[in-house]
Design a protein around this motif. Sequence first.
Motif, mmCIF file in Angstrom:
data_model
loop_
_atom_site.group_PDB
_atom_site.id
_atom_site.type_symbol
_atom_site.label_atom_id
_atom_site.label_comp_id
_atom_site.label_asym_id
_atom_site.label_seq_id
_atom_site.Cartn_x
_atom_site.Cartn_y
_atom_site.Cartn_z
ATOM 1 N N THR A 282 0.845 -1.200 0.000
ATOM 2 C CA THR A 282 0.000 0.000 0.000
ATOM 3 C C THR A 282 0.879 1.249 0.000
ATOM 4 O O THR A 282 2.054 1.205 0.383
ATOM 5 C CB THR A 282 -0.896 0.047 1.246
ATOM 6 N N TYR B 65 -6.781 8.353 -1.152
ATOM 7 C CA TYR B 65 -5.462 7.884 -0.730
ATOM 8 C C TYR B 65 -4.330 8.753 -1.280
ATOM 9 O O TYR B 65 -3.167 8.477 -1.033
ATOM 10 C CB TYR B 65 -5.268 6.416 -1.130
ATOM 11 N N GLY C 62 -7.770 -10.659 3.469
ATOM 12 C CA GLY C 62 -7.472 -9.309 3.028
ATOM 13 C C GLY C 62 -6.919 -9.281 1.615
ATOM 14 O O GLY C 62 -6.442 -10.295 1.086
ATOM 15 N N THR D 152 -7.497 -8.999 7.046
ATOM 16 C CA THR D 152 -8.785 -8.801 7.710
ATOM 17 C C THR D 152 -8.557 -9.121 9.189
ATOM 18 O O THR D 152 -7.925 -10.129 9.512
ATOM 19 C CB THR D 152 -9.831 -9.761 7.117
ATOM 20 N N ASN E 236 -10.359 -7.026 4.381
ATOM 21 C CA ASN E 236 -9.754 -5.885 5.072
ATOM 22 C C ASN E 236 -10.680 -5.171 6.040
ATOM 23 O O ASN E 236 -10.374 -4.069 6.498
ATOM 24 C CB ASN E 236 -9.190 -4.874 4.069
ATOM 25 N N GLY F 281 -15.984 -4.102 2.222
ATOM 26 C CA GLY F 281 -14.534 -4.095 2.304
ATOM 27 C C GLY F 281 -13.950 -2.869 2.992
ATOM 28 O O GLY F 281 -14.390 -1.742 2.802
ATOM 29 N N SER F 282 -12.941 -3.107 3.829
ATOM 30 C CA SER F 282 -12.150 -2.059 4.471
ATOM 31 C C SER F 282 -12.946 -1.211 5.462
ATOM 32 O O SER F 282 -12.451 -0.173 5.905
ATOM 33 C CB SER F 282 -11.484 -1.140 3.435
ATOM 34 N N ARG G 138 -14.127 -0.197 9.101
ATOM 35 C CA ARG G 138 -13.521 -0.332 10.433
ATOM 36 C C ARG G 138 -14.608 -0.177 11.483
ATOM 37 O O ARG G 138 -15.177 0.920 11.631
ATOM 38 C CB ARG G 138 -12.501 0.781 10.671
ATOM 39 N N HIS H 65 -15.093 1.030 3.504
ATOM 40 C CA HIS H 65 -14.156 2.143 3.680
ATOM 41 C C HIS H 65 -14.653 3.205 4.660
ATOM 42 O O HIS H 65 -14.239 4.363 4.568
ATOM 43 C CB HIS H 65 -13.844 2.829 2.343
#
Lengths: 339, 339, 339
Positions: free
Chosen positions: A29, A46, C217, C222, C239, C256-257, C259, C275
Motif C-alpha cells: 500500500t 489515498y 485481506g 482482515t 480488510n 470491504g475495508s 472499520r 471504507h
Amino acid sequence: MGLTLSELAQRLGVDLRGEGDRVITSVGTLQGGGEGALGFLANPAYRRYLTGTRLSAVLLSAEDAADCPVAALVSDNPYADYARAVRLLYPRRKPAPGVHESALIDPAAQIDAGASIAEQVVVGPGARIARGVRLGPACIIGENVSIGEDSELVARVTVLAAARIGRRACIQPGAVIGAEGFGLAASGEGWEKVPQLGSVVIGDDVDIGANTTIDRGALEDTVIEDGVRIDNQVQVAHNVFIGAHTAIAGCVGISGSARIGRHCRLAGGVGVVGHLEIADGVTVTGMSMVTRSISRPGTVWSAGTPLMENHEWRRNAVRMKQLDAQARRLSGIERKLLK
Amino acid sequence: MGLTLSELAQRLGVDLRGEGDRVITSVGTLQGGGEGALGFLANPAYRRYLTGTRLSAVLLSAEDAADCPVAALVSDNPYADYARAVRLLYPRRKPAPGVHESALIDPAAQIDAGASIAEQVVVGPGARIARGVRLGPACIIGENVSIGEDSELVARVTVLAAARIGRRACIQPGAVIGAEGFGLAASGEGWEKVPQLGSVVIGDDVDIGANTTIDRGALEDTVIEDGVRIDNQVQVAHNVFIGAHTAIAGCVGISGSARIGRHCRLAGGVGVVGHLEIADGVTVTGMSMVTRSISRPGTVWSAGTPLMENHEWRRNAVRMKQLDAQARRLSGIERKLLK
Amino acid sequence: MGLTLSELAQRLGVDLRGEGDRVITSVGTLQGGGEGALGFLANPAYRRYLTGTRLSAVLLSAEDAADCPVAALVSDNPYADYARAVRLLYPRRKPAPGVHESALIDPAAQIDAGASIAEQVVVGPGARIARGVRLGPACIIGENVSIGEDSELVARVTVLAAARIGRRACIQPGAVIGAEGFGLAASGEGWEKVPQLGSVVIGDDVDIGANTTIDRGALEDTVIEDGVRIDNQVQVAHNVFIGAHTAIAGCVGISGSARIGRHCRLAGGVGVVGHLEIADGVTVTGMSMVTRSISRPGTVWSAGTPLMENHEWRRNAVRMKQLDAQARRLSGIERKLLK
C-alpha cells in the motif's frame, strides 16, 4: 524472483518514469509498502499518502504522476493494471494434475488427465472434468455435471442437477449450485411441491463467492452469462438470468425468473423481486429492493431511508406512517390559500 | 414412458377436453414446449402465449380452456395439479438402500436397512435413521439425531444437537440444523456465553433450503411444525417457533424466540425481531422488518421505501430526515389559518 | 451430579436466600422448570411468571428477590451469572485427544498431541493445531493456518489463506474463513480480478456463527479482535477490522475495508458500506444501512421505515416519492403566509 520496472511497464503496456532496472518483488500500500514493492493510486482519498510513500514504484494516472516521489508507472486505469501486475508478480501455483487417493470418482465420470482432484472429492456418473480444472478438498460434483477448462472450485463446493460450468470459473467454498429451489403451489391447506427439472448453465470467467447459492431451473435453466462476478452469500433463485459482466455484491437475493441485464451492478444486500427485467448497465445501490422492471439502460436506482441517530429516527419514523394524511392536509391548505 | 391424457386426467381428478389416448411424456412451457409435452397456465401474464402454444396439452382453468388450441386439462388449481403431474411423469429415482463403504457410522447408531447412505456420510452414536431415508454425500448426523421415514438430505447437510426431523423432509446442501446460536449475556467489558442446551424439533413434510441455518434452542427447543417450507439462506435463531404450512422465502432472518403462526408467508429478505408473535395467515412483503407483534390473523404487512432513480431518491431521502420538523410546520400553518 | 445452592452461590459470588443444601441438577425456565432446576429472571417481561414458578431456585436482582417464592440467588447481573451457572452444571465433554483414522493430515502440519481431530478432517502443510483444539468432522484447514489453544471448530468449517485463529474460538458449521473476496477492477468491457494476498487474523475468545464468511485481506489482513461475537450468516469482506468485544447479529453484511470499533453492537440484517469507520460502543438497530462514518462513541443509529399494514403502507409509500416536492410546497405556503 521479481520483474524489473522496464519489464513490468512493457508487459502492462504503460509508461515508466524512473529507473527501468529497479527490481520489483512484491506489492504494497502507499502508506505501508516498502523497498522493492509496487503500489497503486486510484482512489483520490489515498492521494495524501503519495508524497510520503516508501514504495519503489507506483501505478497511477498521468495527473498524479507529477507528485510521485518514486518511480511512476503511468496508466489510464491504475487499478486494473495493478491487478495485472499482481498476477505477474504472484503467479498462481498450479497444483499437480492427478486424483487424490481419498477422492471417490464414479467409473462413468470423465476426468481429464490434466485435472487436479483433491482430498475427499466425490464425482458422480457422467460428470466431465476438463483439462486444468482444480477441484479442491471435499467438492461434490453430481451426476452429469460438466466443468470447463482451468476452472477452480476452491473447496467444499457442491454442484448438482447436471449443471454446466464454463472455463476459468472460480468458485469459493460453501457455494451450492443446482439445488432445488422454492417451487410451491398453494393447495388445500398446504403446499404442493413443484419438482424442479431444469439445470444451471454458467458461462466462462464467472466468479462465485463463498456460501452463495444458485438454484436449478424449474423447467428451463438458470443462466449466468460470461464474465459475471458474484460475491459471497448471494441467493440466485430458479430461472434467473444474469447477463454478461454483471457484478453482484454480497448478500444480494434475486427471486425466481428475474432477468438481469449485462454490465449491471447490484450493490450489497439488494433484493430483486421475481419475474421482472432489468436493462443493461443498470446500477442498484445497497440494500434497495427492486420491485419493478427497469427498462432504461445505464440508470441508477435506490431505495431506503438515510441513517439517523435513533432518537431522531424515531421522531421521523412516526411521521412516515402519516405521510398520506399530511399530503392531504397540505393540499387542503393550498386550496384554502388559493381561494 | 409416459401417460395418456385420459390416465393423467383421471389421476389428477380433472376434466379432459381433447383426445384421451394422446401420450404425454414430458412437461414444457407455453412458449417453449412441444409435441408430447404438458404445460400449465396459472399466471395471467402468460395467457398471451396460450393461442400459439405447441404443447400437446395444457392444464388451465375452465375460463381459459375456451382459448386453448390443444387438449385442455381443466383444473380448479392448474399450478398445483401441474406439480402433481410432474411427479407422475418424472418419478424420483429411489437410490438403492445400503451404506456406502466410505460412510462412517457409529456402532451405536441405528440405520434402517431400507435407508440409503451415500459417500462420506458421518453418523454419530445414538442417531436413528428411518426406513426410506436418503442421506446424500458428506452429510453429518450428530449424536442422538433422529431422521424420519422417507426424508432426503440431498448432500452436505449438518444436523446436530439431537435434533429430531420428521418424515418426508427435504433438506438442501449446506443447511446447518442444531448449531449453537447467539446466546450472550453482557458482562463486565465483554460477553458471557450462554451454553445452548435445547434442540430442534422439525415436523413432517418440511423443506429446508440450501445454506439455511436453524439454531438449537437455548433451554427448550426450536420448533418447526408440519408442512413448513423454508427457502435458501434463511436464518432461524434459537427457540423460534414456526407454525404449520408457513412458507419462508430466501434470505429471511428470524430472531430468537419469535413465534410465527401457521399458514404465514414471509417474502424474501424479511427480518423478524425476537420475542414477538405473528398470528396465523399473516403475509409480510419483501425486505420488511417486523418490529412488533401482529395479532390479527390474515393481515398483510409491509415496510420500506419504493424504488426511485438515484437522483430522485437523493432529493427525497434528505427530506426523510426532516419529516418531523415538516409535520410541525404543517401544524403551525394550520393553526394560523384556523385563527 | 449437581451442586448445592451454597456451592453455586459461592462459585458465582452471589448471595443466597434460602436453604443452602438443596441440590441443583439442571436449569429451566420460570414457567416450565421444576424440582431441582435453577432459572433466572432478567427480562421484566417474564416477571409475571416468578410467583408461580416451580423451579428450586432463581437467579435474580435484589429488587425481584422479594417476590421470589423459592430460593433466590441475588445477583447484579442475573443473566451473566446464569450463563456461568449453566457451565458449572453442564460441563462440556472434552473429546479424547487424538486423530481419527479417516482424517488426512499433511506430514508438514503440526498437530499437538492434546488436540482432537474428528472424522474426515483435512489439514494442509504448515498448519499448526494447538493443545486442546477440537476439529469436528469434515473441517478443512488450509496451508499454514494456525489455530490456538482450546479452540473448537464444531464441524465442516473451512479455514484458508494462512489465517491465524486465537485461543478459545468457537466456530459453527459451514463457516468459511479466508476465502478470496470481491476484488474487481473495471477494465474494458468487463472486470479485472485483483488477486487477494492478505490473510485473516482472529483474536482470542471469538465466536463465529454457522455459514458465516470472513474473506482474506487484499494486501493487508482482515482483523477480528479479541472477544468479538459473530452470529450466523454474517458476511465480512476483505480488510474489514472489527474491534474487541463487538457483537454482530445474524445476516449482517460488512463491506470491504470498513472499520468497526470496540464494544459495538450491530443488530440483525445491518449493512455497512465499505471504507468507513464506526466509533467504539456504537449500536446500529436492525436492518439499517450504515452509509457514513460514525465518529461519536456510544451513539445509537437507525434507518428504515416502520411496519405498516400493506394498504396503509401503499398509500404512504407513494408519498415517499413526493417528499421533496411536498417540502417545497410547504415552504411556498410559509412564504406566502409570512408576507
